[in-house]
Design a protein around this motif. Structure first.
Motif, short mmCIF file in Angstrom:
data_model
loop_
_atom_site.label_atom_id
_atom_site.label_comp_id
_atom_site.label_asym_id
_atom_site.label_seq_id
_atom_site.Cartn_x
_atom_site.Cartn_y
_atom_site.Cartn_z
N MET A 159 -13.16 28.11 35.67
CA MET A 159 -13.71 27.69 36.92
C MET A 159 -15.09 27.91 37.00
SD MET A 159 -10.30 28.25 38.99
CE MET A 159 -9.49 29.96 38.08
N GLN A 160 -15.40 29.22 36.88
CA GLN A 160 -16.92 29.54 37.25
C GLN A 160 -18.03 28.28 36.39
OE1 GLN A 160 -17.05 33.52 36.25
NE2 GLN A 160 -16.39 34.27 38.48
N HIS A 161 -17.70 28.23 35.39
CA HIS A 161 -18.26 27.19 34.44
C HIS A 161 -18.24 25.78 35.29
CE1 HIS A 161 -20.48 25.85 31.08
NE2 HIS A 161 -19.73 24.94 31.00
N ALA A 162 -17.10 25.21 35.53
CA ALA A 162 -17.03 23.97 36.16
C ALA A 162 -17.73 24.18 37.46
CB ALA A 162 -15.35 23.55 36.49
N ARG A 163 -17.81 25.04 38.12
CA ARG A 163 -18.75 25.18 39.48
C ARG A 163 -20.11 25.17 39.23
NH1 ARG A 163 -14.75 29.29 40.74
NH2 ARG A 163 -13.41 28.28 42.47
N THR A 164 -20.52 25.63 38.05
CA THR A 164 -21.91 25.67 37.91
C THR A 164 -22.39 24.21 37.62
OG1 THR A 164 -21.69 26.38 35.25
CG2 THR A 164 -22.10 28.11 37.26
N ARG A 165 -21.39 23.55 36.99
CA ARG A 165 -21.70 22.12 36.66
C ARG A 165 -21.56 21.07 37.88
NH1 ARG A 165 -23.49 24.72 32.86
NH2 ARG A 165 -23.53 24.13 30.59
N GLY A 166 -21.22 21.46 38.93
CA GLY A 166 -21.25 20.68 39.98
C GLY A 166 -19.72 19.81 40.09
N CYS A 167 -18.95 20.46 39.50
CA CYS A 167 -17.36 19.77 39.54
C CYS A 167 -16.65 19.64 40.77
CB CYS A 167 -16.54 20.01 38.26
SG CYS A 167 -17.35 20.20 36.46
N TYR A 168 -16.15 18.46 41.13
CA TYR A 168 -15.42 18.87 42.33
C TYR A 168 -14.08 19.04 42.14
CZ TYR A 168 -12.76 14.42 41.44
OH TYR A 168 -11.93 13.49 40.99
N LYS A 169 -13.59 19.10 41.02
CA LYS A 169 -12.21 19.62 40.66
C LYS A 169 -12.01 20.04 39.35
CE LYS A 169 -9.74 15.42 38.99
NZ LYS A 169 -8.57 14.55 39.36
N LEU A 170 -11.10 20.72 38.91
CA LEU A 170 -10.69 21.15 37.77
C LEU A 170 -9.44 20.91 37.45
CD1 LEU A 170 -11.73 24.22 35.45
CD2 LEU A 170 -9.28 23.89 35.68
N ALA A 171 -8.74 20.34 36.62
CA ALA A 171 -7.41 20.01 36.36
C ALA A 171 -7.09 20.54 34.84
CB ALA A 171 -7.29 18.38 36.35
N LEU A 172 -5.65 20.64 34.90
CA LEU A 172 -5.00 20.93 33.61
C LEU A 172 -3.71 20.20 33.63
CD1 LEU A 172 -2.78 23.36 34.02
CD2 LEU A 172 -5.01 24.70 33.92
N SER A 173 -2.93 20.21 32.48
CA SER A 173 -1.53 19.74 32.36
C SER A 173 -0.81 20.74 31.96
CB SER A 173 -1.49 18.49 31.81
OG SER A 173 -1.78 18.26 30.55
N SER A 174 0.31 20.97 32.00
CA SER A 174 1.20 21.71 31.36
C SER A 174 2.67 21.08 31.16
CB SER A 174 1.40 22.99 32.31
OG SER A 174 2.45 24.09 31.54
N ARG A 175 3.39 21.35 30.09
CA ARG A 175 4.61 21.06 29.57
C ARG A 175 5.65 21.47 30.67
NH1 ARG A 175 5.81 23.03 24.21
NH2 ARG A 175 3.60 22.34 23.58
N ALA A 176 6.49 20.81 31.15
CA ALA A 176 7.36 20.79 32.28
C ALA A 176 8.16 22.15 31.82
CB ALA A 176 8.23 19.81 32.44
#
Length: 162
Positions: free
Chosen positions: A117-134
């Motif tokens: 999350m911190q890395h994504a913020r430093t890159r200016g990302c507006y969101k971080l997503a992931l998927s997970s098996r149900a």
């Protein structure tokens, strides 16, 4: 990145989170198997090396490796995606989160995802997503605890018979 993490007995343990190298691939593949992402014995190291070489050429795709006392114990992949929508703000995607079973519950997964999350913020990302098996209910509770929210639906189509 290096930081102390509290062990169950409250002794700080040094956690190092760093980009994985090609030499780390056997450890990364072993983590995928130990965490149940992949079945034991299904990896081909030469094929993984070729994939890693391709990944290494992406502009911002990093396989991160977490180590405790120089022992690989966790990994995740983080991809920063350029976008045209959302004011051209990039987004981030986490894949392949794996933590060694013997250190689960000690905060390592939290450290890895916080790092992402911190890395994504430093890159200016507006969101971080992931998927997970149900079926991974424990993982869903873990992600919610970190601030992730269920958002919409995830769809997939299997593209091969393997």
């Amino acid at each position: 990145m290096s930081a102390a993490m509290e062990a169950p007995d409250s002794d700080p343990i040094e956690v190092v989170i760093r980009p994985a190298t090609r030499d780390d691939l056997p450890a990364v593949l072993a983590l995928y198997e130990a965490a149940g992402l992949d079945a034991p014995g299904t990896h081909d190291l030469a094929r993984a090396q070729a994939a890693f070489d391709r990944i290494s050429r992406y502009p911002d795709y990093t396989v991160w490796l977490a180590e405790l006392e120089a022992r690989p114990v966790g990994t995740l992949a983080l991809v920063i995606l350029d976008n045209l929508a959302h004011g051209c703000a990039p987004s981030a995607l986490v894949e392949d989160v794996a933590v060694a079973p013997d250190v689960q519950g000690q905060g390592l997964g939290r450290r890895l995802l916080t790092h992402a999350m911190q890395h994504a913020r430093t890159r200016g990302c507006y969101k971080l997503a992931l998927s997970s098996r149900a079926s991974r209910v424990r993982s869903h509770d873990f992600y919610r605890h970190l601030g992730f929210e269920v958002h919409g639906y995830s769809f997939l189509v299997t593209l091969d018979d393997a």
